[in-house]
Design a protein around this motif. Sequence first.
Motif, PDB file in Angstrom:
ATOM      1  N   ALA A 261      -7.797 -37.427 -80.615  1.00 39.55           N
ATOM      2  CA  ALA A 261      -6.738 -36.534 -81.091  1.00 39.55           C
ATOM      3  C   ALA A 261      -6.969 -35.085 -80.687  1.00 39.55           C
ATOM      4  O   ALA A 261      -6.030 -34.366 -80.343  1.00 39.55           O
ATOM      5  CB  ALA A 261      -6.617 -36.642 -82.611  1.00 39.55           C
ATOM      6  N   ILE A 262      -8.225 -34.635 -80.720  1.00 39.53           N
ATOM      7  CA  ILE A 262      -8.513 -33.222 -80.456  1.00 39.53           C
ATOM      8  C   ILE A 262      -8.938 -32.955 -79.014  1.00 39.53           C
ATOM      9  O   ILE A 262      -9.177 -31.801 -78.647  1.00 39.53           O
ATOM     10  CB  ILE A 262      -9.594 -32.681 -81.418  1.00 39.53           C
ATOM     11  CG1 ILE A 262     -10.959 -33.316 -81.113  1.00 39.53           C
ATOM     12  CG2 ILE A 262      -9.197 -32.931 -82.863  1.00 39.53           C
ATOM     13  CD1 ILE A 262     -12.107 -32.715 -81.920  1.00 39.53           C
ATOM     14  N   SER A 263      -9.034 -33.995 -78.194  1.00 40.98           N
ATOM     15  CA  SER A 263      -9.515 -33.839 -76.815  1.00 40.98           C
ATOM     16  C   SER A 263      -8.735 -32.815 -75.978  1.00 40.98           C
ATOM     17  O   SER A 263      -9.327 -32.162 -75.099  1.00 40.98           O
ATOM     18  CB  SER A 263      -9.532 -35.190 -76.098  1.00 40.98           C
ATOM     19  OG  SER A 263      -8.243 -35.764 -76.053  1.00 40.98           O
ATOM     20  N   PRO A 264      -7.401 -32.616 -76.222  1.00 44.80           N
ATOM     21  CA  PRO A 264      -6.690 -31.604 -75.424  1.00 44.80           C
ATOM     22  C   PRO A 264      -7.253 -30.189 -75.582  1.00 44.80           C
ATOM     23  O   PRO A 264      -7.023 -29.326 -74.724  1.00 44.80           O
ATOM     24  CB  PRO A 264      -5.254 -31.684 -75.967  1.00 44.80           C
ATOM     25  CG  PRO A 264      -5.127 -33.080 -76.482  1.00 44.80           C
ATOM     26  CD  PRO A 264      -6.465 -33.381 -77.070  1.00 44.80           C
ATOM     27  N   TYR A 265      -7.995 -29.942 -76.656  1.00 46.51           N
ATOM     28  CA  TYR A 265      -8.558 -28.615 -76.902  1.00 46.51           C
ATOM     29  C   TYR A 265      -9.943 -28.451 -76.270  1.00 46.51           C
ATOM     30  O   TYR A 265     -10.525 -27.370 -76.312  1.00 46.51           O
ATOM     31  CB  TYR A 265      -8.626 -28.352 -78.406  1.00 46.51           C
ATOM     32  CG  TYR A 265      -7.257 -28.341 -79.038  1.00 46.51           C
ATOM     33  CD1 TYR A 265      -6.517 -27.161 -79.133  1.00 46.51           C
ATOM     34  CD2 TYR A 265      -6.669 -29.516 -79.490  1.00 46.51           C
ATOM     35  CE1 TYR A 265      -5.244 -27.161 -79.667  1.00 46.51           C
ATOM     36  CE2 TYR A 265      -5.384 -29.527 -80.026  1.00 46.51           C
ATOM     37  CZ  TYR A 265      -4.686 -28.340 -80.106  1.00 46.51           C
ATOM     38  OH  TYR A 265      -3.408 -28.346 -80.620  1.00 46.51           O
ATOM     39  N   PHE A 266     -10.448 -29.543 -75.698  1.00 44.65           N
ATOM     40  CA  PHE A 266     -11.769 -29.515 -75.068  1.00 44.65           C
ATOM     41  C   PHE A 266     -11.707 -30.286 -73.746  1.00 44.65           C
ATOM     42  O   PHE A 266     -12.409 -31.274 -73.554  1.00 44.65           O
ATOM     43  CB  PHE A 266     -12.815 -30.127 -76.023  1.00 44.65           C
ATOM     44  CG  PHE A 266     -12.846 -29.460 -77.370  1.00 44.65           C
ATOM     45  CD1 PHE A 266     -13.576 -28.302 -77.569  1.00 44.65           C
ATOM     46  CD2 PHE A 266     -12.104 -29.976 -78.424  1.00 44.65           C
ATOM     47  CE1 PHE A 266     -13.580 -27.664 -78.803  1.00 44.65           C
ATOM     48  CE2 PHE A 266     -12.097 -29.350 -79.665  1.00 44.65           C
ATOM     49  CZ  PHE A 266     -12.833 -28.187 -79.857  1.00 44.65           C
ATOM     50  N   GLU A 267     -10.858 -29.807 -72.862  1.00 43.15           N
ATOM     51  CA  GLU A 267     -10.583 -30.502 -71.604  1.00 43.15           C
ATOM     52  C   GLU A 267     -11.808 -30.623 -70.700  1.00 43.15           C
ATOM     53  O   GLU A 267     -11.891 -31.536 -69.879  1.00 43.15           O
ATOM     54  CB  GLU A 267      -9.453 -29.788 -70.857  1.00 43.15           C
ATOM     55  CG  GLU A 267      -8.115 -29.863 -71.580  1.00 43.15           C
ATOM     56  CD  GLU A 267      -7.006 -29.150 -70.823  1.00 43.15           C
ATOM     57  OE1 GLU A 267      -7.336 -28.406 -69.874  1.00 43.15           O
ATOM     58  OE2 GLU A 267      -5.827 -29.335 -71.182  1.00 43.15           O
ATOM     59  N   ASP A 268     -12.759 -29.714 -70.833  1.00 43.21           N
ATOM     60  CA  ASP A 268     -13.952 -29.748 -69.981  1.00 43.21           C
ATOM     61  C   ASP A 268     -15.104 -30.518 -70.626  1.00 43.21           C
ATOM     62  O   ASP A 268     -16.232 -30.506 -70.110  1.00 43.21           O
ATOM     63  CB  ASP A 268     -14.415 -28.318 -69.651  1.00 43.21           C
ATOM     64  CG  ASP A 268     -13.378 -27.555 -68.846  1.00 43.21           C
ATOM     65  OD1 ASP A 268     -12.669 -28.194 -68.054  1.00 43.21           O
ATOM     66  OD2 ASP A 268     -13.279 -26.327 -69.020  1.00 43.21           O
ATOM     67  N   THR A 269     -14.840 -31.162 -71.763  1.00 42.07           N
ATOM     68  CA  THR A 269     -15.878 -31.909 -72.483  1.00 42.07           C
ATOM     69  C   THR A 269     -15.567 -33.393 -72.456  1.00 42.07           C
ATOM     70  O   THR A 269     -14.443 -33.803 -72.739  1.00 42.07           O
ATOM     71  CB  THR A 269     -15.971 -31.427 -73.951  1.00 42.07           C
ATOM     72  OG1 THR A 269     -16.149 -30.006 -73.975  1.00 42.07           O
ATOM     73  CG2 THR A 269     -17.136 -32.087 -74.669  1.00 42.07           C
ATOM     74  N   ASP A 270     -16.560 -34.195 -72.122  1.00 40.64           N
ATOM     75  CA  ASP A 270     -16.368 -35.645 -72.079  1.00 40.64           C
ATOM     76  C   ASP A 270     -15.970 -36.168 -73.455  1.00 40.64           C
ATOM     77  O   ASP A 270     -16.492 -35.704 -74.480  1.00 40.64           O
ATOM     78  CB  ASP A 270     -17.659 -36.351 -71.644  1.00 40.64           C
ATOM     79  CG  ASP A 270     -18.004 -36.089 -70.183  1.00 40.64           C
ATOM     80  OD1 ASP A 270     -17.079 -35.725 -69.428  1.00 40.64           O
ATOM     81  OD2 ASP A 270     -19.186 -36.235 -69.818  1.00 40.64           O
ATOM     82  N   LEU A 271     -15.068 -37.141 -73.461  1.00 40.41           N
ATOM     83  CA  LEU A 271     -14.588 -37.713 -74.717  1.00 40.41           C
ATOM     84  C   LEU A 271     -15.730 -38.304 -75.541  1.00 40.41           C
ATOM     85  O   LEU A 271     -15.757 -38.167 -76.768  1.00 40.41           O
ATOM     86  CB  LEU A 271     -13.538 -38.794 -74.429  1.00 40.41           C
ATOM     87  CG  LEU A 271     -12.818 -39.387 -75.649  1.00 40.41           C
ATOM     88  CD1 LEU A 271     -12.051 -38.291 -76.393  1.00 40.41           C
ATOM     89  CD2 LEU A 271     -11.866 -40.498 -75.208  1.00 40.41           C
TER      90      LEU A 271
END
Length: 331
Positions: A261-271
């Motif tokens: 859900a929050i991955s769009p705010y951490f685009e440079d971080t692996d899921l």
Amino acid sequence: MKKSFKIFFSMVLVVILIIPIAACSKEEVQKVRIGEVTRSIFYAPEYVAIEKGFFEEEGLDIELTTTSGGDKTMTALLSNSIDVALVGSETSIYVYAQEANDPVINFAQLTQTDGTFLVSREKIDDFSWDMLKESTFLGQRKGGMPQMVGEYVLKQHDIDPHNDLNLIQNIDFANISSAFASGTGDFVQLFEPTASVFEQEGRGHIVASFGTESGMVPYTTFMSKESYMTENKETVEKFARAIYKAQKWVAENSAKDIAEAISPYFEDTDLSLIETVVDRYKSQGSYATNPVLDEEEWENLQNIMDEAGELPKRVDHSVLVNTEIAEEVMK
């Protein structure tokens, strides 16, 4: 000809009816500008509230800005550049101590523990806090919650932060991780996901959590000026309700679902890394399960500030904390 006129008249009538409805809908949507002190997985419920449409359900249009640092965030709030600040509750006490005519009021708590971790440059299999003695410790900015909690925890382990180690705390918040990466310090106090990224890259190793060591504290809270809350009471209530919905969603869902859900705010971080960090914060109870900032947490905050020599004056919970809004949305 008559038929064409009837069609034209019908189209005009439809437009006349649609415009007021559209205008009403537009008026019902209230824009709220949030300034967050940093971008962190620590604030997962905030991003969930946006991504899951909880703010939208309440008729709120959110504009989110990362203001990088408590002082900058509070300046933005006081100058009306933002409507709501997500920042440490200590900042509201600092403003109040300056005898502000328009005090800043805490109305919805987001996190309830410290969110930083102790990272060692070298891998340590059996860590103990006394290993910090005579080391160089890269701490956080003086007067901020991370630094105060950091010093509080060190003292709980019989370490005098100003005499038992070389404490560095004059580096700007945004540059602390870069300073450690470039070789400054044996230990550093870092937020996520930076701490886990450093561990993943072999630049450092997480050895302890300041959150588990310091106890419950209103570490990050949504707050606004008293005048804004008075003039926009319904908006603030809707805001708190959206946050509460997000807090319940985070409590009820897995770290994997939250990470997605929050991955769009951490685009440079692996899921997978986001999931690891979320799980770590959930496990130590960092995410508040409701927006109420209770008196016990408020007193713990002031005790930590006092211990660090940063409490300008003790302020009653009722003066700078509004629990009525949070309690109302929880009904």
